[in-house]
Motif scaffolding. Structure first.
Motif, short mmCIF file in Angstrom:
data_model
loop_
_atom_site.label_atom_id
_atom_site.label_comp_id
_atom_site.label_asym_id
_atom_site.label_seq_id
_atom_site.Cartn_x
_atom_site.Cartn_y
_atom_site.Cartn_z
N THR A 1 1.01 -1.73 0.40
CA THR A 1 0.36 -0.28 0.17
C THR A 1 1.28 1.66 -0.25
O THR A 1 0.05 2.43 0.06
CB THR A 1 -1.13 -0.06 1.30
N ALA A 2 1.95 0.79 0.36
CA ALA A 2 3.10 1.93 -0.33
C ALA A 2 2.70 3.83 1.38
O ALA A 2 2.13 4.08 0.59
CB ALA A 2 3.77 2.52 -1.27
N THR A 3 1.71 3.28 2.55
CA THR A 3 1.92 4.04 3.81
C THR A 3 2.59 5.27 3.73
O THR A 3 4.03 4.63 3.56
CB THR A 3 1.73 3.03 4.96
N ARG A 4 2.87 6.16 4.18
CA ARG A 4 3.20 6.92 4.73
C ARG A 4 3.09 7.93 5.80
O ARG A 4 1.54 7.81 5.93
CB ARG A 4 3.23 7.86 3.21
N MET A 5 3.66 8.44 6.04
CA MET A 5 3.19 9.12 7.48
C MET A 5 3.64 9.98 7.69
O MET A 5 4.94 10.64 7.23
CB MET A 5 4.21 8.76 8.82
N VAL A 6 2.26 11.13 7.84
CA VAL A 6 2.06 12.46 7.96
C VAL A 6 2.57 12.76 9.83
O VAL A 6 1.69 12.56 10.46
CB VAL A 6 1.54 13.81 6.93
N GLN A 7 3.73 13.88 9.81
CA GLN A 7 3.39 14.27 11.02
C GLN A 7 3.48 16.01 10.75
O GLN A 7 3.84 16.57 10.15
CB GLN A 7 5.60 14.02 11.81
N VAL A 8 3.22 16.13 11.69
CA VAL A 8 2.40 17.33 12.18
C VAL A 8 2.90 18.15 13.93
O VAL A 8 2.49 17.54 15.02
CB VAL A 8 0.80 17.34 12.38
N SER A 9 4.08 19.28 13.83
CA SER A 9 4.80 19.77 15.73
C SER A 9 4.02 20.70 15.20
O SER A 9 3.74 21.80 14.22
CB SER A 9 5.96 19.03 15.06
N ILE A 10 3.99 21.06 16.49
CA ILE A 10 3.17 22.17 17.28
C ILE A 10 3.95 22.79 18.63
O ILE A 10 4.30 21.91 19.23
CB ILE A 10 1.76 22.18 17.58
N GLN A 11 4.38 24.32 18.37
CA GLN A 11 5.20 24.74 18.60
C GLN A 11 5.01 25.90 19.00
O GLN A 11 3.75 26.62 18.52
CB GLN A 11 6.92 24.70 18.41
N ALA A 12 4.52 26.35 20.71
CA ALA A 12 4.33 27.87 21.00
C ALA A 12 5.52 28.88 22.29
O ALA A 12 5.47 28.21 22.27
CB ALA A 12 2.66 27.95 21.86
N ARG A 13 5.23 30.22 21.59
CA ARG A 13 6.08 30.76 21.67
C ARG A 13 5.44 31.63 22.22
O ARG A 13 4.80 32.96 21.87
CB ARG A 13 7.26 30.66 21.71
N SER A 14 5.99 32.68 23.86
CA SER A 14 5.50 34.30 23.90
C SER A 14 5.80 34.92 22.96
O SER A 14 6.92 35.23 22.40
CB SER A 14 6.24 34.14 25.44
N ALA A 15 4.60 35.74 22.48
CA ALA A 15 5.19 36.77 21.20
C ALA A 15 5.59 38.15 22.27
O ALA A 15 6.00 39.35 21.32
CB ALA A 15 3.94 37.52 21.02
N THR A 16 5.54 37.72 23.68
CA THR A 16 6.20 39.32 24.45
C THR A 16 7.46 39.51 23.92
O THR A 16 8.66 38.00 23.81
CB THR A 16 5.70 39.68 25.87
N ALA A 17 8.37 40.70 24.69
CA ALA A 17 9.89 40.44 24.21
C ALA A 17 10.66 39.93 25.12
O ALA A 17 9.95 39.84 26.52
CB ALA A 17 10.11 42.66 24.26
N PRO A 18 11.77 39.58 24.43
CA PRO A 18 12.35 38.28 25.12
C PRO A 18 13.11 39.20 26.58
O PRO A 18 13.59 38.48 27.69
CB PRO A 18 12.91 37.14 25.02
N GLY A 19 13.13 40.44 25.84
CA GLY A 19 14.00 40.87 27.04
C GLY A 19 14.76 42.12 26.96
O GLY A 19 15.01 42.40 25.33
#
Length: 325
Positions: free
Chosen positions: A80-98
């Motif tokens: 069947t030639a199976t393939r895997m689709v991977q979704v990665s999710i990352q969140a970061r603060s949008a405020t200034a780091p310093g």
């Protein structure tokens, strides 16, 4: 305090309030299904979305997609030639780091699971019914990217994951397990209630095999594990002593053992031609898995076998596997 929204509600909010260009993702998913060979898709730029969170203030969410061949992760139908689709999710603060460091990214933020699922629903569409969230133990102690996967074959048929899938190879760390997303499709929900959310690996038709080099090491690993298990059941050293289990190149495995009988000890040797065993398993059972080939041979000493054409050499009864019968 407002009530927490469901993934469906958050997905609707994302679609209605955010101006997202999903065309690159749709094109990528279409290519992942139709491509004869999945490898050319991997070096290219990963499609991704960068947008504000709909559940947290001042947080930016990044969603990225990749596609790969999952055959090394578990048992899949090789036709069947199976393939895997991977979704990665990352969140970061949008405020200034310093002050004085505007080039730095904001610190990582733990995104609510409901919003994670909402983003997966938005980018995968109906495919998300078959998606899994890969949960890693390290996520309890530190904030890290979240991973979701879905399996689909070249014909466009979505697949559930096999029961022997090595989830930790997707997420990293020491331990990982899947959480199946609740599907919208009522028929699929009914199926999952009756049969579970994983396909038993032994029921996968036309199971694929790995490359000969990897297959050889898998064979030795499963052979050794099965022998150790059998010895543990009967009491190690009471009836059998295994003197050698060795891999020669990637073509031959030698097993030497002694069977302790009341009438005296009998020495046996197995000369296993790996290519021949693999070909026989394919021809007779349509099964290319190293595990099933190894466990069958490893169980033989404990079944009091009568070998048809053994060869006696220096007091050792040699049995050859994988040679033409």
């Amino acid at each position: 305090m407002s009530a927490r929204k469901t993934p469906t509600e958050l997905a609707d909010t994302i679609r209605q309030n955010l101006d997202l260009d999903l065309d690159p993702i749709r094109e990528f998913l279409s290519a992942a299904v139709s491509a004869i060979d999945i490898d050319p898709l991997r070096p290219g730029p990963r499609p991704r979305l960068v947008a504000p969170s709909v559940a947290l203030d001042d947080v930016t969410v990044t969603v990225a997609l990749t596609a790969s061949d999952p055959s090394y992760l578990g048992t899949f139908d090789r036709t069947t030639a199976t393939r895997m689709v991977q979704v990665s999710i990352q969140a970061r603060s949008a405020t200034a780091p310093g002050t004085g460091y505007p080039q730095r990214r904001g610190p990582a933020v733990r995104l609510p699971v409901e919003e994670q699922i909402a983003w997966v629903t938005v980018v995968l569409g109906d495919w998300s019914d078959y998606a899994y969230r890969v949960v890693n133990e390290e996520g309890r102690y530190r904030i890290r990217p979240e991973f979701f996967v879905v399996f689909i074959d070249r014909g466009g048929t979505l697949r559930l994951a096999p029961s022997d899938l090595q989830w930790v190879l997707i997420s990293g760390g020491r331990c990982a397990y899947p959480e199946k997303l609740i599907p919208d499709d009522p028929e699929l929900r009914a199926y999952l209630r009756r049969h579970g959310d994983l396909i038993p690996a032994d029921l996968v038709p036309h199971p694929q095999g790995t490359s000969p080099q990897v297959w050889a090491h898998q064979f030795v690993s499963h052979l050794t594990a099965t022998l150790a298990d059998e010895l543990g059941r009967i009491g190690n050293g009471r009836w059998f002593t295994f003197d050698e289990i060795s891999l020669h190149g990637h073509s031959t495995v030698i097993v030497r053992y002694t069977w302790h009988l009341i009438d005296g000890d009998k020495a046996y040797g197995f000369d296993i031609d790996l290519a021949g065993v693999r070909a026989q398993r394919l021809r007779m059972f349509d099964d290319l898995r190293a595990r099933t080939a190894a466990t069958r041979i490893a169980a033989l000493p404990f079944d009091q076998p009568v070998f048809r054409t053994p060869e006696m050499i220096d007091g050792v009864t040699w049995v050859r596997f994988g040679t033409p019968e």
